[in-house]
Each structure stands twice: as C-alpha cells, then as structure tokens.
Scaffold this motif. Structure first.
Motif, PDB file in Angstrom:
ATOM      1  N   ASP B 286       0.835  -1.212   0.000  1.00 11.62           N
ATOM      2  CA  ASP B 286       0.000   0.000   0.000  1.00 11.62           C
ATOM      3  C   ASP B 286       0.868   1.260   0.000  1.00 11.62           C
ATOM      4  OD1 ASP B 286       0.899  -0.258   2.549  1.00 11.62           O
ATOM      5  OD2 ASP B 286      -1.056  -0.663   3.462  1.00 11.62           O
ATOM      6  N   HIS B 287       2.136   1.092  -0.227  1.00 17.08           N
ATOM      7  CA  HIS B 287       2.995   2.269  -0.450  1.00 17.08           C
ATOM      8  C   HIS B 287       4.025   1.952  -1.539  1.00 17.08           C
ATOM      9  CE1 HIS B 287       5.773   0.071   2.174  1.00 17.08           C
ATOM     10  NE2 HIS B 287       4.715  -0.114   2.955  1.00 17.08           N
ATOM     11  N   PRO B 288       3.564   1.611  -2.757  1.00 18.57           N
ATOM     12  CA  PRO B 288       4.500   1.193  -3.806  1.00 18.57           C
ATOM     13  C   PRO B 288       5.479   2.291  -4.195  1.00 18.57           C
ATOM     14  CG  PRO B 288       2.306   1.511  -4.713  1.00 18.57           C
ATOM     15  CD  PRO B 288       2.169   1.624  -3.241  1.00 18.57           C
ATOM     16  N   GLU B 289       5.165   3.539  -3.894  1.00 19.09           N
ATOM     17  CA  GLU B 289       6.056   4.622  -4.308  1.00 19.09           C
ATOM     18  C   GLU B 289       7.374   4.609  -3.537  1.00 19.09           C
ATOM     19  OE1 GLU B 289       3.258   4.974  -2.687  1.00 19.09           O
ATOM     20  OE2 GLU B 289       3.477   6.360  -1.014  1.00 19.09           O
ATOM     21  N   THR B 290       7.437   3.870  -2.429  1.00 18.69           N
ATOM     22  CA  THR B 290       8.696   3.847  -1.671  1.00 18.69           C
ATOM     23  C   THR B 290       9.671   2.807  -2.217  1.00 18.69           C
ATOM     24  OG1 THR B 290       7.829   2.226  -0.102  1.00 18.69           O
ATOM     25  CG2 THR B 290       7.533   4.541   0.467  1.00 18.69           C
ATOM     26  N   TYR B 291       9.204   1.948  -3.115  1.00 17.44           N
ATOM     27  CA  TYR B 291      10.102   0.917  -3.653  1.00 17.44           C
ATOM     28  C   TYR B 291      11.134   1.557  -4.572  1.00 17.44           C
ATOM     29  CZ  TYR B 291       7.463  -2.868  -1.656  1.00 17.44           C
ATOM     30  OH  TYR B 291       6.895  -3.720  -0.768  1.00 17.44           O
ATOM     31  N   GLY B 292      12.371   1.136  -4.399  1.00 17.76           N
ATOM     32  CA  GLY B 292      13.448   1.739  -5.179  1.00 17.76           C
ATOM     33  C   GLY B 292      14.045   2.928  -4.460  1.00 17.76           C
ATOM     34  N   LYS B 293      13.477   3.276  -3.287  1.00 11.33           N
ATOM     35  CA  LYS B 293      14.011   4.407  -2.531  1.00 11.33           C
ATOM     36  C   LYS B 293      14.462   3.967  -1.151  1.00 11.33           C
ATOM     37  CE  LYS B 293      11.422   7.871  -5.038  1.00 11.33           C
ATOM     38  NZ  LYS B 293       9.990   7.897  -5.353  1.00 11.33           N
ATOM     39  N   ALA B 496       1.811  10.803  -3.458  1.00 11.38           N
ATOM     40  CA  ALA B 496       3.197  11.193  -3.221  1.00 11.38           C
ATOM     41  C   ALA B 496       3.411  12.651  -3.616  1.00 11.38           C
ATOM     42  CB  ALA B 496       4.139  10.290  -4.010  1.00 11.38           C
ATOM     43  N   ARG B 497       2.772  13.053  -4.752  1.00 11.36           N
ATOM     44  CA  ARG B 497       2.920  14.440  -5.211  1.00 11.36           C
ATOM     45  C   ARG B 497       2.328  15.404  -4.192  1.00 11.36           C
ATOM     46  NH1 ARG B 497       2.197  13.042 -10.494  1.00 11.36           N
ATOM     47  NH2 ARG B 497      -0.048  13.141 -10.315  1.00 11.36           N
ATOM     48  N   GLU B 498       1.113  15.051  -3.704  1.00  4.31           N
ATOM     49  CA  GLU B 498       0.462  15.929  -2.724  1.00  4.31           C
ATOM     50  C   GLU B 498       1.305  16.072  -1.474  1.00  4.31           C
ATOM     51  OE1 GLU B 498      -3.337  14.111  -2.294  1.00  4.31           O
ATOM     52  OE2 GLU B 498      -4.030  14.842  -4.250  1.00  4.31           O
ATOM     53  N   ARG B 499       1.891  14.935  -1.074  1.00  6.98           N
ATOM     54  CA  ARG B 499       2.708  14.969   0.122  1.00  6.98           C
ATOM     55  C   ARG B 499       3.934  15.871  -0.097  1.00  6.98           C
ATOM     56  NH1 ARG B 499       3.422   9.350   1.737  1.00  6.98           N
ATOM     57  NH2 ARG B 499       5.110   9.417   0.221  1.00  6.98           N
ATOM     58  N   ASP B 500       4.543  15.745  -1.255  1.00  6.06           N
ATOM     59  CA  ASP B 500       5.704  16.580  -1.572  1.00  6.06           C
ATOM     60  C   ASP B 500       5.328  18.050  -1.534  1.00  6.06           C
ATOM     61  OD1 ASP B 500       7.190  14.382  -1.813  1.00  6.06           O
ATOM     62  OD2 ASP B 500       7.306  14.369  -4.007  1.00  6.06           O
ATOM     63  N   GLN B 501       4.138  18.358  -2.128  1.00  7.46           N
ATOM     64  CA  GLN B 501       3.705  19.756  -2.157  1.00  7.46           C
ATOM     65  C   GLN B 501       3.469  20.267  -0.749  1.00  7.46           C
ATOM     66  OE1 GLN B 501       0.425  19.480  -4.833  1.00  7.46           O
ATOM     67  NE2 GLN B 501       1.714  19.723  -6.648  1.00  7.46           N
ATOM     68  N   ALA B 502       2.835  19.377   0.054  1.00  5.26           N
ATOM     69  CA  ALA B 502       2.560  19.773   1.436  1.00  5.26           C
ATOM     70  C   ALA B 502       3.860  20.037   2.180  1.00  5.26           C
ATOM     71  CB  ALA B 502       1.748  18.680   2.139  1.00  5.26           C
ATOM     72  N   GLU B 503       4.852  19.175   1.931  1.00  2.00           N
ATOM     73  CA  GLU B 503       6.134  19.367   2.596  1.00  2.00           C
ATOM     74  C   GLU B 503       6.806  20.650   2.130  1.00  2.00           C
ATOM     75  OE1 GLU B 503       8.577  15.898   2.168  1.00  2.00           O
ATOM     76  OE2 GLU B 503       7.117  14.709   3.308  1.00  2.00           O
ATOM     77  N   ALA B 504       6.658  20.916   0.825  1.00  2.00           N
ATOM     78  CA  ALA B 504       7.272  22.125   0.257  1.00  2.00           C
ATOM     79  C   ALA B 504       6.618  23.369   0.855  1.00  2.00           C
ATOM     80  CB  ALA B 504       7.136  22.119  -1.263  1.00  2.00           C
ATOM     81  N   ALA B 505       5.303  23.258   1.047  1.00  2.00           N
ATOM     82  CA  ALA B 505       4.588  24.403   1.597  1.00  2.00           C
ATOM     83  C   ALA B 505       4.763  24.449   3.111  1.00  2.00           C
ATOM     84  CB  ALA B 505       3.098  24.274   1.305  1.00  2.00           C
TER      85      ALA B 505
END
Lengths: 323, 505
Positions: B286-293, B496-505
């Motif tokens: 349920d978090h495939p975006e973390t694979y490879g990282k 992941a994009r939303e989270r990045d934006q939230a972190e950026a903001a």
C-alpha cells in the motif's frame, strides 16, 4: 608470537625460492609450470564436466597441474580465437569438439583464425553417438513410423534441439538432406530443456546422447528409435547407416588441441600423457560413471579424422544452403 | 516413500556432512560476494572436489552449500557498493544500496540473510515433500506460457514504474532494445553488431549491471569528495528487529512461492524470479512509491525470490533428469559421479540417499543463518572505511569483476559504456531499474515467443485456442491487469505528489 612469525617468513621464503628457482633447475623439462586448458564452453555442460574429469587425473602424467580457463562466447569462437593466438609453447591448449573445430568454419564466417592452419590435435578424449528419441506413450513405435509421418506431413513434425549448428541440430540437418525430409526445428537452451519439451509433448521427437537418458530408458519413459554409427548400439534399435544416413553422422568428438607450431618434443610429451591417462583406473571409472565412453584416439590419428570431417561438413553446408 | 524418508534422515544426520556443508556455504558466500564470480563458475571450479570425495552425502551437500551461499552472497556487494555479486542479486540493488546510503546497511544485510534463509528453508521443505507429485506438473509450463508471463511482466513494469510513466517506458524500451543486440537466437543473424565479432553474443549481463549500478555511485562519491563526515555511511546502522521481519513476512512467503514456482520450471533462473517477486511485492504494497528508494521490503522480496529458486530446481533434475541451467547441469554430473542417475528411476533405486541429500539441504539452512550472521558485521563494516580507500577498492572490484566473469577485454568497454549511460541517467533523473528488467525479460520474451511460433507453425490460431489456453488466457488478461494496476499506481503517485507539495509548503 615471534616464533610464529619466523615460521611464516620461512614458508614465504621457501615459496619464493621455489617459484623462481624451479624453472632454472629444470630448463629441459617440459612442462615446468601449470598448463592452461581453454574451454570455449559455458560452465556446466557435458564438455565442461568431462574437461574437469580429465584435468583431475591428467596432472599425474604431466608432472604439472592443468588449469581450466572457461572462455565461452560467440558459439565457441571466442575461446578458439584465444587458443589460436596463444604462444605455441605447449602451455596453452584448448578443449573443443568437432563442431567448433571443423563445422563452424563453414557456418560462422570469421577472418581471425583457421582451425586447420592454427591448431593441431593432441588427443581425442572420447566421442559420443547421438540417438533419436521419442516418448513411449507417443505415436511412434519405430523409426519407420516417424519417417512415414514426417514424409506425409512435411514441415509439421516437430523436433526440439539444443541450438543452431550444435550436437542435436546437425544430425537432424543430415536427416533432412539425406532422406529428403522436412522437420519443424524448435530451438531450446541446451539439451535439458530440449528433453523437457519432448517429455511435455510439445514436440514429437528429439535427439540425445544415450548416456544422458539412461534412467529414462530404464524406466521405459523414453525410447530410442535409431542411434548414430554403422553398428547398432542396442540390439533392436537400427543404426543411422541402416536408416540411410552416412556413417559419420551424429558424432561428437571431444578433442584437445594445441596451437600449431608447438615444438615436436612437447607435442610428443603431451600426447604421451593422454595415452598414459587411458591406463588410469580412476579416470576410466569416473568417465564411465558420467556415462561417457573412453574411446581415446592419439592426436596423430585424429588429424585424419579432421580431414574427413572437413570434407563432409563442407558438402553438408553446401547442400543446406542449396535448399 | 516414507521408509526412504526415514532412512534418509538417518543418513543425513552426520557430523562430517555438516562440516562440508558449512565449508560449502562459506565458500559460496565468499564467491558470490566477489563481483563477476558467478555461482556457476564457483561450482564449476569446485565440482572436482565432489568427484574425489567418494561419498554422495558429503560431495553433493557441499556443492549445494556453495549454490545457496553463492546466491545469497551476491547480495552483499549489491547492498554495500551497488554492485551485484551475481546476476541473481540485480534486484537487491534497487533498494539495498539506498538503505546503505541511509546508514542502514546492517539492517539490509540482515534482511537479505533472513529472507534468503527463510525462503531456502521453505522451498527446501516444499521440494522434500512435493518432489514426486510436482514433477508431473513441471512439464505443463512450456515456452508459450513463459512468453505470456514475460509479456504480462513487461506491461506491469511499464505501467507501475516509480516516477513519471514516460521515463519508465523509455528506459524499459531501451533495455528491451539493448537485448536485441547480437545474434538472433533463431537464425544466428547478427543484429546491431556493426560488423564486430565482439557484439555477436550481445551485451554480457555482468559488466552491464556493474556499469549501470556501481559506476554512477562511484562517480557521485568522487564528485562529492571526502569532506569531513562524508563517509559513505559513518555507521552501519541498527540491527534488524523482529518487527521489521514480521512486517516483511508476507512478502517473504509470497516471494518464496514465486521463486519456488520458477525454480521447478527448467531454465528460468534466479534473476527472473527476483524480478517477479519484486514486482509482485511492489504491486501488493500500500505504499509502492517507496520501492526503489530504500524499502526494506524490496530487499526481502528480491532475496526471498532468488533463494526460493534453489531447492526446487532439484525437482526436474532429480525426477526427470532435466538440468535447466549451468548449476543444475553441474549437480547432474556430481550425482552421476557418485553412481546416482537422476531420472525417473532415481527415487526407487536410491530414494534413501536422495532423501538424505534433501534433508541435509533443509538442515543446512540453520548453518546458513549462523554463518551468514557471523559474517555480516564484518561485511557491514566495509562501508565505514574512509571514502578515499573505499572508492579505489570499489573501482578495482568493478573492473576486476568485469574481467573475471568472462576474461573478455571487450567487457571492459561494455562496463564503461553502460557506466556512462548510468551516470547520464542519474543526472537526468531516469531510473535504470526498468532498463535492466527490460533487458532480461525482453530477451526471454523474444526467445520464448520465437519458440512458440516454431511450435505453432502455420496454425497459430488453432494452437492458441485449443492447445495453449493458459497462454491465451494470460495474454487476454494482460491489458486488463495493466489498466487496473496502472490506475492503482496513479493514485499512489498523486498521493506522493500531494505529500511533496505539502512538505514544500
């Protein structure tokens, strides 16, 4: 602590002296250092295994170890090239077979070496005779059944083989040319997967060296329909000559070659070592356990065999190209 | 059968068997850890020892120990210096080296060890219990089925690439294309070789992997310089905790099952199993975006899958006498040397010895964990040495390993060429993982597809609809699975994009 260090120094010094002094002491003696045996095959095949059996026992008759150097690639051309370019001093030999030695000059063009010009036989270690195999629950009881079906349905009867211009492919090409048949050739990566395809019923027949299917024959899951050579290997299974093929079809010769230009006395020593190996009970037993025969032939005699092969393969490849 | 099983147990419980297995495991781990020295090369060098030892319960377990140790050992340099020790540990690099960069090398190595050992143990027990019933099923899976699964895998990799889809597709396509270089497997016609004989065999996997994965890391390390505190990892990180292992147990079991299924099919091998296991883990996470990282679960998925292959390769070897690859062909020779003929009669004629060997194989896994665990702190410390020492050693290993694999000077050119591609990809933020997957799976797809066409002849439609329904089913299902997984992955990408934006903001 100190005494341990002294021991180490002594060992190292002795080793160094041995390393540098040995050649000086034994100038006349060949070999005075390990011999490299190039094998132009990938690790794990029957050629690799038989080469390892040979080197396990041969050192007793050479007085020096023989070390295998795997140089696979380009259908064996990579290792052969390396052997042909090695110094002809007897310290680099190549463990090869008749396809790489005599056939591939007609099937893979190369301008780098000519096995006839560049290599000379040391010994033929042994040979293998191929057989045509089918499953016992398949449609064919005899070679005649298979041949009749292949004639009735040209290009429909399927055969699994282990790769282009190799041991299972060549006898099938001979059959197609000599008997006027047409099979559908399906390649597999090696003899194991080719045999699996037959057992799965994906193909109608295949080829194998009888030694590799001994257990299947015993269990009556596979059946031999014909075996290579002029004589029958098994009482009620016809030979290739009986079914209309040349007597030389379907043989693999495992051979050891040296770069041409090797001094005569060294070649004699190497050939003598292989001759002596044939008296070694442990070597013979090891080869027989692998299901391999030990039909050794001296290098000088094998040179004649090479000439015949060259003629046969040229004719065959011309015939295939003419199809 | 039960009798021979008990007799086998009696045979296997011997001190000298375990001493030899331990020796084999240790040797295998060291050989696997040496980049360029593949498991089949190691076994090929050691097989005469088993010839000389006249006892099947010593010689063969010894070789099996080398086999298992080698497949695990390859993960050590993969995790530590981004250099797969053998082809089997390609996928381990994806997450393993990221973990090292995060200072978690010890955890990654321990996960690799435990995932490997659990997978080995489970798949060995499976082999022991199921060897007779499974043999019959093995043969139902031929080139057409393999081709369809390769097709499905490529589609899934394409739609679920981490990061932008278009970048993943470009790299995947590049990998597939690079796989075309060399003689085509059906007519031996040279493709994209530019008339050179060096490219006739295509690109060799080992220098390509070292080039793509290790050289860019070396480049980055050199570029960053030896600043104070800039050791690749100043600490080896904490141990693997039970909670970490528990979290990955599901992945380990899934990968083991995938590895075992691939193992019983002759000729597919560990690299493909590791990719399948990794793809499956990524897509059920349920978090495939973390694979490879730097996902610990990714290491577990890859290592369990590649070790899960080992035991089950014995099934077609022992019951049908079919060696699928170089390693099993060597084992076949070792069996025959001991007077045991793998094939349909082996179990009835020498069932006790075979079960003895298989039981020794199962029990060897305990030694596997022990030996692996003792050596990890030693290995893990490698990355704590100063960069000015580690970088030259890594460069030497890259070049020596490349040359060691085939003794072919052209492989050095391959290494440098793919190293430059790897560096360019890193600079442009392209992931090289899909490229390697495309290379391996694409070649397999091409070969099995060609075989399928040869098998089918002119009646391909009839062939697909009557003889090979399994293949047809997978091919038809592929776009549906692709769309489903692609949409699922899109949701994660968005998150992941939303989270990045939230972190950026």
């Amino acid at each position: 602590m100190r005494s341990l260090r002294t021991v180490w120094r002594f060992v190292l010094a002795a080793f160094a002296v041995g390393l540098f002094a040995a050649p000086a002491l034994s100038q006349e003696r060949f070999p005075d250092k390990p011999i490299t045996l190039i094998t132009p095959f990938a690790a794990g095949g029957s050629s690799d295994l038989t080469a390892r059996v040979v080197t396990t026992y041969l050192h007793q008759y050479l007085g020096q170890p023989m070390l295998i150097r795997l140089v696979p690639g380009q259908a064996g051309q990579k290792g052969t090239l390396e052997a042909t370019q090695a110094a002809p001093d007897g310290y680099t030999l190549v463990y090869t077979d008749n396809f790489r030695d005599q056939l591939h000059q007609f099937t893979f063009r190369n301008n780098y070496y000519d096995t006839n010009r560049d290599l000379v036989s040391v010994a033929r270690v042994n040979y293998g005779q191929i057989g045509v195999i089918v499953t016992t629950d398949g449609p064919y009881q005899t070679w005649a059944d298979l041949e009749a079906d292949a004639r009735a349905r040209p290009g429909e009867v399927r055969l699994s083989h282990s790769g282009l211009w190799a041991a299972l492919f060549m006898p099938a090409q001979h059959m197609m040319i000599e008997l006027g048949l047409r099979f559908r050739m399906v390649p597999y990566r090696g003899g194991g997967p080719a045999k699996a395809a037959l057992m799965a019923g994906d193909v109608e027949f295949s080829m194998a060296f009888p030694s590799t299917i001994a257990a299947d024959l015993e269990a009556n899951t596979l059946r031999l329909l014909a075996t290579a050579g002029p004589q029958r290997l098994i009482e009620d299974v016809p030979s290739f000559v009986e079914i209309g093929l040349p007597a030389t079809t379907g043989y693999i010769h495992r051979i050891v070659m040296a770069p041409r230009g090797i001094p005569d006395d060294r070649l004699t020593i190497l050939r003598a070592a292989f001759a002596q190996l044939q008296e070694d009970e442990q070597y013979l037993a090891a080869m027989h356990r692998l299901g391999e025969n030990t039909e050794y032939l001296d290098g000088a005699d094998y040179e004649q065999v090479r000439l015949e092969q060259q003629r046969d393969y040229r004719e065959l490849v011309d015939a295939i190209a003419g199809l | 059968m039960l009798e021979s099983l008990l007799a086998g147990l009696d045979l296997a419980l011997r001190v000298d068997t375990f001493v030899w297995v331990s020796g084999g495991l240790l040797l295998g781990m060291l050989m696997g850890a040496l980049p360029g020295f593949t498991t089949s090369m190691g076994m090929s060098v050691l097989v005469p020892i088993s010839f000389l030892v006249g006892d099947p319960l010593i010689g063969i377990p010894f070789l099996i120990g080398v086999y298992k140790g080698g497949i695990y050992g390859g993960s050590v340099p993969a995790i530590l210096i981004s250099m797969p020790g053998t082809g089997a540990s390609i996928v381990t690099v994806f997450d393993g080296h990221e973990l090292t960069k995060q200072g978690k090398s010890r955890k990654a190595l321990e996960m690799s060890l435990f995932a490997s050992a659990i997978a080995d143990f489970c798949s060995d027990v499976f082999t022991l219990v199921m060897i007779i019933p499974v043999a019959a099923i093995v043969l139902g899976f031929g080139p057409p089925e393999i081709a369809s699964v390769m097709f499905l895998s490529l589609v899934v990799i394409a739609v679920t690439a981490t990061g932008p889809v278009i970048k993943g597709l470009i790299m995947l396509g590049l990998g597939v294309w690079v796989g075309f270089v060399g003689a085509d497997p059906f007519s031996a016609m040279a493709r994209y070789t530019f008339g050179t004989s060096e490219l006739y065999d295509g690109f060799h996997l080992i220098p390509m992997l070292i080039g793509l994965f290790a050289l860019p890391e070396i480049f980055a390390a050199v570029r960053d310089g030896d600043l104070p505190g800039s050791r690749v990892a100043a600490f080896v990180g904490e141990r693997l905790r039970w909670a970490d292992l528990k979290r990955s147990l599901k992945t380990i079991f899934r990968s083991t099952a995938i590895g075992a299924s691939i193992g019983v099919i002759p000729g597919l091998g560990q690299p493909i199993a590791a990719m399948m296991g990794y793809i499956a883990a990524k897509n059920s996470s349920d978090h495939p975006e973390t694979y490879g990282k730097g996902e610990l679960d990714g290491v577990a998925a890859a290592e369990a899958a590649n070790n899960g292959v080992n035991g089950p390769t014995m099934v077609p070897l022992l019951t049908l006498g079919i060696p699928g690859d170089a390693v099993t062909a060597l084992l076949l020779g070792a069996f025959m040397m001991q007077g045991l003929r793998p094939g349909p009669t082996l179990m009835s004629s020498s069932g006790d010895i075979v079960f003895g060997i298989l039981i020794a194989m199962v029990l060897a896994n305990a030694l596997f964990v022990a030996i692996g665990y003792v050596t990890i702190p030693f290995f893990a410390r490698v990355v704590t040495i100063k960069k000015s020492l580690l970088i030259p050693v890594t460069i030497m290993l890259a070049f020596a390993g490349t040359y060691l694999a085939r003794a072919n000077p052209f492989d050095i050119v391959t290494l440098i060429g793919f190293g430059l591609i790897g560096i360019a990809a890193k600079v442009a933020r392209f992931d090289v993982a899909p490229m390697v997957m495309g290379f391996i799976l694409g070649r397999e797809l091409e070969y099995t597809f060609g075989q399928t066409l040869a098998l089918a002849g002119n009646n391909w439609l009839q062939f697909a609809l009557t003889e090979r329904l399994g293949m047809t089913g997978v091919v038809v299902a592929t776009p549906i699975i692709g769309i489903f997984l692609g949409r699922r992955m899109n949701r994660f990408r968005q998150r992941a994009r939303e989270r990045d934006q939230a972190e950026a903001a």
